[in-house]
Design an enzyme around this catalytic site. Structure first.
Site, PDB file in Angstrom:
ATOM      1  N   HIS A 155      50.152  52.231  39.783  1.00  0.00           N
ATOM      2  CA  HIS A 155      50.786  51.911  38.496  1.00  0.00           C
ATOM      3  C   HIS A 155      51.726  53.026  38.012  1.00  0.00           C
ATOM      4  O   HIS A 155      52.863  52.775  37.641  1.00  0.00           O
ATOM      5  CB  HIS A 155      49.723  51.673  37.418  1.00  0.00           C
ATOM      6  CG  HIS A 155      48.659  50.694  37.823  1.00  0.00           C
ATOM      7  ND1 HIS A 155      48.915  49.592  38.592  1.00  0.00           N
ATOM      8  CD2 HIS A 155      47.329  50.641  37.567  1.00  0.00           C
ATOM      9  CE1 HIS A 155      47.801  48.913  38.780  1.00  0.00           C
ATOM     10  NE2 HIS A 155      46.816  49.528  38.175  1.00  0.00           N
ATOM     11  N   GLU A 213      42.974  55.009  28.674  1.00  0.00           N
ATOM     12  CA  GLU A 213      42.029  53.899  28.532  1.00  0.00           C
ATOM     13  C   GLU A 213      40.826  54.337  27.715  1.00  0.00           C
ATOM     14  O   GLU A 213      40.309  55.444  27.913  1.00  0.00           O
ATOM     15  CB  GLU A 213      41.536  53.458  29.902  1.00  0.00           C
ATOM     16  CG  GLU A 213      42.629  52.902  30.778  1.00  0.00           C
ATOM     17  CD  GLU A 213      42.058  52.308  32.041  1.00  0.00           C
ATOM     18  OE1 GLU A 213      41.797  51.105  32.037  1.00  0.00           O
ATOM     19  OE2 GLU A 213      41.841  53.053  33.007  1.00  0.00           O
TER      20      GLU A 213
HETATM   21  C1  BG6 Z   1      43.334  48.660  37.396  1.00  0.00           C
HETATM   22  C2  BG6 Z   1      42.378  49.795  37.604  1.00  0.00           C
HETATM   23  O1  BG6 Z   1      44.281  48.609  38.428  1.00  0.00           O
HETATM   24  O2  BG6 Z   1      44.017  48.858  36.163  1.00  0.00           O
HETATM   25  C3  BG6 Z   1      41.397  49.910  36.447  1.00  0.00           C
HETATM   26  O3  BG6 Z   1      41.654  49.573  38.802  1.00  0.00           O
HETATM   27  C4  BG6 Z   1      42.141  49.996  35.142  1.00  0.00           C
HETATM   28  O4  BG6 Z   1      40.544  51.030  36.604  1.00  0.00           O
HETATM   29  C5  BG6 Z   1      43.157  48.876  35.033  1.00  0.00           C
HETATM   30  O5  BG6 Z   1      41.195  49.905  34.097  1.00  0.00           O
HETATM   31  C6  BG6 Z   1      44.032  49.047  33.816  1.00  0.00           C
HETATM   32  O6  BG6 Z   1      44.804  47.903  33.645  1.00  0.00           O
HETATM   33  P1  BG6 Z   1      45.314  47.484  32.205  1.00  0.00           P
HETATM   34  O7  BG6 Z   1      46.185  46.316  32.456  1.00  0.00           O
HETATM   35  O8  BG6 Z   1      44.078  47.157  31.399  1.00  0.00           O
HETATM   36  O9  BG6 Z   1      46.025  48.679  31.657  1.00  0.00           O
END
Ligand code: BG6
Length: 513
Positions: free
Chosen positions: A263, A239
């Site tokens: 995840h 990220e």
């Molecule tokens: C969330 C986390 O579950 O997923 C966040 O709490 C994270 O910290 C996010 O930024 C990432 O999701 P995506 O869909 O943007 O990859």
């Protein structure tokens, strides 16, 4: 290159199960998730003709607001965060089905108010009373909400005749094994497991769903999907964002709890599971559960050997200066919360014997880029691979989860010419290019699943607890290390050197994303 052939597919509703009219009650209705994700998701379902013919959305929050005021705040959220642009007529039609009720989750009186408001709305719109309760609130309020709903008689069991009651539980489901078990017992006291939908929004992402399709709808992968042909697997969720405004949550969570427990372990399950014998939700979830059972625990001294945690220091992401994590607003100056984690782990069964799975995730990295990459073994050192100084790069199948969803396969090809030179090339497939329309957001798909009662893409209780059991051992190991400071990586770089060492010690390297 010839133009990519676009494929036109019918909307899912024409082929999917029927969606019965229902009322979606959002606890935390005036919160961030509702504004950014849930309402835009419901609105997009409407635009795509996927919402049921009749429906209501009832937000519940602490603030005092009229329905009109609530609709206005949600409209702003849709303008900002919706996948498809706001259409005034369609929004107007949607907003007429949206209502607000104010109340404290902890106050028992809230639930009789909620019940009368839901009944009033349902009478007004002619709805049958099917209800979905979305818990977009801190886990500390789960008990009060479940008990409140039970006392108000709003938790009809799935075995009883229609109307149904279903509950969606947002993460985090706990912060360790013991707390996850507590939350699961609280929800189980008033809801049957078949009524509970524990959401992991990664399971609603297009490429994540495609993992099973790639593996089990093609003949070419499954025969080589094992330790004989696969060298290792890398799962990365990178990220670019830092902690942002979520410090109060993140300080208590950290990357391991926030991203790996849910995840990333779910991705690992989809890569590693055995072929389920049907697509029945429990058959698929049993197959995933087996993977969690086979994960070799990382305990004691192994925690130091197989895991790396780190924090971002000051730097720049995409040219924008980012303060170090400990200087972010709301973060303790001596915080030891990890914003990056890398893990080497093993699935101890016949198929994956000796194959390392390298997992990594972090905030304030150079880009938003997530993928699952399966790296195959080297070819024998003869013919085109006989020069040991320049070995042929191995085949890699990479499933890109974001930003551009798709997949690529690296193969070695001959360079045109008179000499036998070879070069790796990539065969690429991008969803948007081939299917010509952006994929629905994960929350759109998952909310629709709950409306149809399909739990395949939701976490079952045993899986949540098994993931926590594995993660909690790592957390305990970290606690024993008692580090005062964590390794650091400058924001905007691809992670700490310690993570590079973790994989380089095995003669491998992280993929550049
Ligand atoms: C969330 C986390 O579950 O997923 C966040 O709490 C994270 O910290 C996010 O930024 C990432 O999701 P995506 O869909 O943007 O990859």
């Amino acid at each position: 290159m010839p133009p990519v052939t676009k494929i036109n597919i019918k909307p899912e509703r024409e082929t999917g199960p029927p969606v019965e009219p229902c009322t979606v009650v959002i606890f935390g209705g005036s919160g961030d998730l509702a504004r950014r994700k849930l309402i835009p998701a419901l609105y997009n379902l409407l635009l795509d003709g996927l919402l049921p013919s009749n429906y209501a959305v009832l937000g519940l929050g602490r603030k005092t607001m009229t329905d009109e005021e609530y609709r206005a705040t949600l409209r702003e959220g849709v303008v900002k965060f919706s996948r498809q642009a706001l259409d005034e007529d369609k929004w107007g039609a949607f907003a007429r089905h949206v209502f607000y009720v104010s109340g404290e989750n902890e106050n028992p009186a809230t639930y009789s108010t909620l019940r009368s408001r839901a009944e009033e709305v349902e009478r007004q719109l002619g709805l049958p009373g099917n209800r979905i309760f979305y818990l977009s609130i801190p886990p500390s309020s789960f008990t009060a909400v479940c008990e409140g709903l039970a006392t108000a008689g709003m938790t009809s069991h799935s075995t009883s005749p229609a109307p149904y009651a279903r509950i969606i539980v947002e993460k985090p489901v706990g912060h360790d094994l013991a707390s996850a078990k507590d939350i699961n017992s609280v929800t189980a006291r008033v809801f049957d497991e078949s009524q509970i939908f524990r959401i992991d929004h990664y399971l609603g992402k297009e490429t994540v769903q495609n993992l099973m399709v790639v593996r089990f709808a093609n003949i070419i992968f499954e025969p080589i999907w094992n330790h004989k042909y696969i060298d290792h697997v890398q799962i990365t969720v990178s990220e670019a964002e830092g902690v942002g405004t979520r410090a109060s949550y993140y300080e208590e969570a950290g990357a391991l709890r926030d991203m790996v427990q849910n995840h990333i372990l779910q991705l690992l399950c989809l890569v590693a599971m055995e072929p389920p014998y049907s697509l029945d939700p429990d058959v698929v979830r049993n197959a995933k559960m087996e993977v969690l059972r086979c994960l070799r625990p990382i305990v004691g001294k192994d925690v130091e050997k197989y895991t790396v945690r780190a924090q971002y220091a000051g730097g720049a992401v995409n040219g924008t200066a980012v303060p170090g994590y400990r200087r972010e607003s709301g973060v303790k100056p001596n915080s030891t919360t990890e914003t990056y984690v890398a893990i080497k782990c093993f699935v101890e069964n016949w198929r994956w014997s000796g194959v390392p799975f390298y997992l990594r995730t972090g905030k304030a990295l150079p880009h938003r880029a997530s993928e699952v990459a399966v790296q195959f073994k080297e070819i024998p050192q003869i013919l085109f691979n006989s020069n040991t100084q320049h070995p042929q790069p191995p085949n890699v199948l990479a499933l890109r989860i974001q930003p551009e969803e798709g997949l690529s396969l690296r193969i070695v090809s001959r360079v045109p010419g008179t000499r036998a030179y070879t070069h790796p090339v990539e065969m690429n497939f991008e969803y948007a290019e081939v299917f010509g329309r952006p994929s629905p957001e994960a929350y759109e798909r998952l909310l629709l699943d709950v409306m149809t009662g399909d739990a395949s893409r939701f976490m079952r209780r045993d899986a949540v607890e098994a993931s926590w059991a594995w993660i909690t051992k790592i957390l305990e190991g970290w606690q024993q290390q008692g580090s005062r400071w964590l390794p650091e990586y400058p924001a905007g770089t691809s992670g700490p050197v310690e993570a590079d060492r973790l994989i380089q010690e095995d003669g491998r390297s992280w993929r550049t994303l």
